[in-house]
Enzyme design. Structure first.
Site, PDB file in Angstrom:
ATOM      1  N   PHE A   1       0.876  -1.177   0.000  1.00  0.00           N
ATOM      2  CA  PHE A   1       0.000   0.000   0.000  1.00  0.00           C
ATOM      3  C   PHE A   1       0.918   1.233   0.000  1.00  0.00           C
ATOM      4  O   PHE A   1       1.365   1.684   1.057  1.00  0.00           O
ATOM      5  CB  PHE A   1      -0.904   0.009   1.233  1.00  0.00           C
ATOM      6  CG  PHE A   1      -1.972  -1.053   1.247  1.00  0.00           C
ATOM      7  CD1 PHE A   1      -1.667  -2.383   1.494  1.00  0.00           C
ATOM      8  CD2 PHE A   1      -3.308  -0.712   1.045  1.00  0.00           C
ATOM      9  CE1 PHE A   1      -2.657  -3.358   1.516  1.00  0.00           C
ATOM     10  CE2 PHE A   1      -4.309  -1.678   1.060  1.00  0.00           C
ATOM     11  CZ  PHE A   1      -3.987  -2.998   1.294  1.00  0.00           C
ATOM     12  N   ASP A   2       1.193   1.741  -1.194  1.00  0.00           N
ATOM     13  CA  ASP A   2       2.131   2.855  -1.273  1.00  0.00           C
ATOM     14  C   ASP A   2       1.540   4.140  -0.687  1.00  0.00           C
ATOM     15  O   ASP A   2       2.275   5.074  -0.385  1.00  0.00           O
ATOM     16  CB  ASP A   2       2.565   3.088  -2.731  1.00  0.00           C
ATOM     17  CG  ASP A   2       3.505   1.985  -3.209  1.00  0.00           C
ATOM     18  OD1 ASP A   2       3.979   1.196  -2.363  1.00  0.00           O
ATOM     19  OD2 ASP A   2       3.766   1.904  -4.418  1.00  0.00           O
TER      20      ASP A   2
ATOM     21  N   GLY B   1      -1.195   4.193   2.153  1.00  0.00           N
ATOM     22  CA  GLY B   1      -1.417   4.050   3.591  1.00  0.00           C
ATOM     23  C   GLY B   1      -0.266   3.446   4.370  1.00  0.00           C
ATOM     24  O   GLY B   1      -0.142   3.684   5.577  1.00  0.00           O
TER      25      GLY B   1
ATOM     26  N   TYR C   1       3.221   3.427   3.079  1.00  0.00           N
ATOM     27  CA  TYR C   1       4.497   4.117   2.805  1.00  0.00           C
ATOM     28  C   TYR C   1       4.379   5.637   2.693  1.00  0.00           C
ATOM     29  O   TYR C   1       5.389   6.322   2.691  1.00  0.00           O
ATOM     30  CB  TYR C   1       5.113   3.570   1.514  1.00  0.00           C
ATOM     31  CG  TYR C   1       5.691   2.180   1.639  1.00  0.00           C
ATOM     32  CD1 TYR C   1       6.850   1.959   2.384  1.00  0.00           C
ATOM     33  CD2 TYR C   1       5.095   1.089   1.021  1.00  0.00           C
ATOM     34  CE1 TYR C   1       7.398   0.693   2.501  1.00  0.00           C
ATOM     35  CE2 TYR C   1       5.632  -0.188   1.131  1.00  0.00           C
ATOM     36  CZ  TYR C   1       6.789  -0.384   1.869  1.00  0.00           C
ATOM     37  OH  TYR C   1       7.320  -1.638   1.971  1.00  0.00           O
TER      38      TYR C   1
ATOM     39  N   GLY D   1       3.440  10.529  -0.890  1.00  0.00           N
ATOM     40  CA  GLY D   1       3.806  11.949  -1.058  1.00  0.00           C
ATOM     41  C   GLY D   1       5.156  12.268  -0.435  1.00  0.00           C
ATOM     42  O   GLY D   1       5.886  13.146  -0.905  1.00  0.00           O
TER      43      GLY D   1
ATOM     44  N   VAL E   1       8.976   4.973  -4.954  1.00  0.00           N
ATOM     45  CA  VAL E   1       8.656   4.133  -3.799  1.00  0.00           C
ATOM     46  C   VAL E   1       9.366   2.803  -4.023  1.00  0.00           C
ATOM     47  O   VAL E   1       8.885   1.954  -4.773  1.00  0.00           O
ATOM     48  CB  VAL E   1       7.140   3.930  -3.631  1.00  0.00           C
ATOM     49  CG1 VAL E   1       6.847   3.255  -2.282  1.00  0.00           C
ATOM     50  CG2 VAL E   1       6.388   5.248  -3.711  1.00  0.00           C
ATOM     51  N   GLY E   2      10.546   2.656  -3.412  1.00  0.00           N
ATOM     52  CA  GLY E   2      11.336   1.443  -3.596  1.00  0.00           C
ATOM     53  C   GLY E   2      11.807   1.318  -5.031  1.00  0.00           C
ATOM     54  O   GLY E   2      12.449   2.218  -5.583  1.00  0.00           O
TER      55      GLY E   2
ATOM     56  N   TYR F   1       9.889   1.090  -7.801  1.00  0.00           N
ATOM     57  CA  TYR F   1       9.041   1.733  -8.811  1.00  0.00           C
ATOM     58  C   TYR F   1       9.056   3.249  -8.694  1.00  0.00           C
ATOM     59  O   TYR F   1       9.244   3.798  -7.612  1.00  0.00           O
ATOM     60  CB  TYR F   1       7.582   1.260  -8.653  1.00  0.00           C
ATOM     61  CG  TYR F   1       7.170   0.249  -9.707  1.00  0.00           C
ATOM     62  CD1 TYR F   1       6.907   0.655 -11.011  1.00  0.00           C
ATOM     63  CD2 TYR F   1       7.040  -1.099  -9.398  1.00  0.00           C
ATOM     64  CE1 TYR F   1       6.527  -0.260 -11.973  1.00  0.00           C
ATOM     65  CE2 TYR F   1       6.662  -2.030 -10.362  1.00  0.00           C
ATOM     66  CZ  TYR F   1       6.408  -1.604 -11.646  1.00  0.00           C
ATOM     67  OH  TYR F   1       6.036  -2.501 -12.603  1.00  0.00           O
ATOM     68  N   ASP F   2       8.791   3.901  -9.821  1.00  0.00           N
ATOM     69  CA  ASP F   2       8.606   5.349  -9.858  1.00  0.00           C
ATOM     70  C   ASP F   2       7.243   5.630 -10.482  1.00  0.00           C
ATOM     71  O   ASP F   2       6.872   4.991 -11.471  1.00  0.00           O
ATOM     72  CB  ASP F   2       9.691   6.019 -10.704  1.00  0.00           C
ATOM     73  CG  ASP F   2      11.089   5.730 -10.151  1.00  0.00           C
ATOM     74  OD1 ASP F   2      11.556   4.581 -10.295  1.00  0.00           O
ATOM     75  OD2 ASP F   2      11.700   6.641  -9.587  1.00  0.00           O
TER      76      ASP F   2
ATOM     77  N   HIS G   1      -1.238  -2.688 -10.332  1.00  0.00           N
ATOM     78  CA  HIS G   1      -1.043  -1.391  -9.675  1.00  0.00           C
ATOM     79  C   HIS G   1      -2.446  -0.807  -9.530  1.00  0.00           C
ATOM     80  O   HIS G   1      -3.042  -0.404 -10.529  1.00  0.00           O
ATOM     81  CB  HIS G   1      -0.190  -0.452 -10.520  1.00  0.00           C
ATOM     82  CG  HIS G   1       1.163  -0.997 -10.893  1.00  0.00           C
ATOM     83  ND1 HIS G   1       2.319  -0.599 -10.267  1.00  0.00           N
ATOM     84  CD2 HIS G   1       1.534  -1.905 -11.826  1.00  0.00           C
ATOM     85  CE1 HIS G   1       3.343  -1.242 -10.804  1.00  0.00           C
ATOM     86  NE2 HIS G   1       2.901  -2.036 -11.758  1.00  0.00           N
TER      87      HIS G   1
END
Ligand code: NI
Length: 652
Positions: free
Chosen positions: A303-304, A306, A308, A311, A385-386, A388-389, A439
């Site tokens: 859950f990028d 909630g 990570y 923003g 995020v890790g 992925y962009d 995604h």
């Protein structure tokens, strides 16, 4: 028509992004009240928006901020509301992680796992068995854990994979050590368990796309410059509160550590009046579920939003690379994990682009030839995020169209590739796998089409049965179905029926006497592909439908709930909508799920060309006719008859 929000002068200040001063003052109050101590990390800090109904009524209160805190020595976590203007804590709730879930991941968790894992005998044995003995090359990658084992309940955990980074300049994602998963309690800093279930060879081929020496290809010849120039500057203006005005459009640009871009009070000019369309628009959650059920990776569901706080990972953009043209950048101001303000310079990119033909016609009868060019205002940001962009792009067009596009790029998540009969991953390079995944994004669209009272109809194409009304069998029509309650309004897209959703205002009519509206066009790609009893189905129920509609409630902001990290599921949309409240002629919020189902290709390696997903909102009887008849004929000196093609004559 109803009064519009931007006309209440104090509203933009009430909704503006937190300032450095506000963040520092809030921090001082948290320290003074002993909520923020030596080991406390500020996981999230953001504006706790005032109830929209109060604000739109002109009752503007002191600004409040929400802080999510975790003590990384004790594991205690708090959900706090603080009011710097009143110099006080408004509320402070201690969370029970076993019930409430955990506050989002803090940066310390990324850095500490490698140190903890590197000392663990079980993990060392698993590495030695694979001939991996140089600790300096072994990167430990912490991943959010979900909720899998009773023994873990209430603990704060990261599950970790290992990758080989041959040298400091090497791309570690090219060399996954598959089959080994390490469970780390990041509060007690102990390894709880090591799963070592398969032994796949570590893929050896490098993927160093960032290194021209490794790429070792001649530069493609013949590329000539494209220069975008706007000699008179861009056509937009922006004020200190982020209120952006562009060719009739008005909206307030804000930024949040969790959602990234937040757009408020989107309105468009019609004969001198600013007519509201959306009160607040954001990407309120995104989640990447992996489809490989193997024991070492089946928990992979990130859950990028909630977990990570996407923003917070905003990139600082650079002119000429990420955005082209006459760019206005805004900085993103957020709180760091230490509670102090931190600024990401040039995080938000605002510019306008040519958008092709707006309309065109050559008329055979009257001999006229008329055409106009379209353009769009682009408000965007990029996060990493890790592996992925993601780029998040909001577009506003001259004809009232609003579009949201997410661009996915970066490096796909890799695995060892077990062999040709393996049904859950593709092979990207020799022995290198990429598990199938999705995604899934959820846009929260607090609609305000010409006012707060709105309703939703589902529109779809249907063949009329052959009979007296359709004797030739060629008659088709549009079926309109009102979505009256929250459960009626849990819908899936169906592109075979041209299914779309119309948000209208039953109290405002256009010149033809029909309710004014905007239509949401879904892309209609798959929703979450997971069994209804699975862990991820319960935690990400929002992603099982393209559309949800709820009546506005100031507490309902995140479709998978407030505390997604290690939450056992059922929170957010599935919980709220059990009440089955009316959404017919109410102040409503649309929650739209969209996304990609990704079967990685060899061409996605070593870096993935952008894939994109999104949705479109178009006016539907919002205006009385085409609203772009006022666009001037020529907007560019480049609209020239063309160049002579001398080079053709020299070809042999
Ligand atoms: Ni992907």
């Amino acid at each position: 028509m109803s009064p519009t929000a931007p006309q209440i002068a104090s509203i933009p200040a009430a909704l503006a992004t937190p300032s450095t001063d506000e963040i520092e003052t809030a921090r001082a109050i948290l320290v003074r009240e002993k909520l923020l101590g030596e080991n406390t990390h500020v996981s999230y800090f953001g504006l706790a928006e005032q109830d929209k109904r109060e604000l739109l009524a002109g009752n503007v209160a002191q600004r409040r901020f929400r802080a999510m805190l975790v003590d990384m020595a004790s594991g205690a976590s708090h959900d706090v509301v603080v009011s710097p203007g009143e110099d006080r804590i408004v509320s402070a709730k201690k969370l029970d992680p076993a019930v409430d879930g955990q506050v989002p991941v803090v940066l310390l968790e990324f850095s500490l796992v490698e140190e903890v894992v590197h000392k663990d005998e079980r993990w060392l044995a698993a590495m030695h068995k694979r001939g991996l003995t140089d600790l300096s090359t072994l990167r430990v990658n912490p991943l959010t854990a979900g909720v899998l084992a009773e023994a873990e309940t209430g603990r704060r955990i990261q599950r970790c994979f290992t990758f080989v980074q041959k040298t400091p300049n090497d791309l570690g994602w090219a060399h996954p050590v598959d089959g080994v998963t390490v469970m780390v309690d990041v509060v007690t800093r102990e390894v709880l368990d090591v799963i070592d279930c398969v032994d796949l060879p570590v893929p050896q081929e490098d993927g160093n796309f960032h290194d021209p020496a490794w790429v070792n290809e001649p530069i493609r010849p013949g590329i000539k410059p494209i220069e975008i120039t706007q000699p008179q500057g861009p056509s937009f203006t922006i004020d200190d509160n982020g209120v952006l005005s562009w060719l009739g459009w008005q909206l307030q640009v804000g930024f949040d550590q969790r959602e990234g871009l937040v757009l408020h009070n989107i309105s468009i000019n019609d004969a001198g009046e600013q007519r509201p369309i959306i009160y607040r628009a954001s990407i309120a959650e995104m989640m990447v579920p992996y489809g490989d059920p193997a024991p070492q990776r089946w928990f992979q569901n990130f859950f990028d939003g909630g977990e990570y706080l996407l923003g917070g990972f905003a990139n600082s953009l650079e002119l000429g690379c990420d955005c082209v043209g006459d760019i206005t950048y805004l900085d993103a101001v957020m709180a760091g994990n230490d509670g102090h303000a931190r600024t990401v310079p040039q995080a938000i990119c605002i510019h306008e682009e040519d958008a092709g033909i707006l309309w065109k016609h050559f008329d055979n009868w009257n001999g006229s030839s008329a055409s106009r060019r379209n353009r769009r205002l682009v408000v965007s940001f990029f996060v990493t995020v890790g592996n992925y962009d993601y780029g998040f792009y909001w577009y506003f067009y001259l004809d009232g169209k609003i579009e949201m596009e997410v661009k996915a790029t970066g490096v796909v998540f890799t695995s060892g590739y077990p062999g040709d009969d393996y049904p859950f991953a593709s092979e990207l390079a020799p022995g290198l796998g990429a598990p199938y995944h999705q995604h899934m994004f959820n846009a929260r669209l607090d609609m305000m089409v010409d006012g707060q009272v709105n309703a939703v109809d589902e529109l779809e194409a249907r063949l009329v049965p052959r009979g007296p009304a359709n004797p030739t069998g060629t008659g088709f029509t549009q079926i309109v179905t009102r979505l009256k309650s929250e459960q009626d309004a849990q819908r899936s897209a169906d592109n075979t029926r041209n299914r779309v959703w119309l948000v209208s205002n039953p109290g405002v009519q256009n010149r033809l006497g029909r309710d004014v509206g905007y239509v949401l066009f879904p892309e209609g790609k798959p929703t979450l592909i997971a069994d209804a009893e699975s862990d991820i189905h319960k935690r990400a129920t929002f992603a099982t439908r393209h559309l949800w509609v709820t009546p506005y409630s100031p507490e309902e902001n995140y479709p998978a709930g407030d505390f997604v990290n290690m939450h056992s599921g059922g929170a957010g949309l599935p919980a709220w909508t059990t009440a089955n409240r009316s959404v017919d002629g109410e102040d409503i919020v649309l929650w739209h799920t969209f996304g990609l189902t990704h079967f990685p290709r060899p061409e996605d390696w070593p870096i993935m060309p952008v894939d994109s997903t999104g949705f479109v909102l178009k006016p539907h009887g919002f205006f009385g006719r085409n609203p772009t008849l006022d666009i001037p004929e020529t907007m560019s000196d480049h609209c020239a008859p063309g160049h002579e093609h001398h080079e053709h004559h020299t070809a042999s």
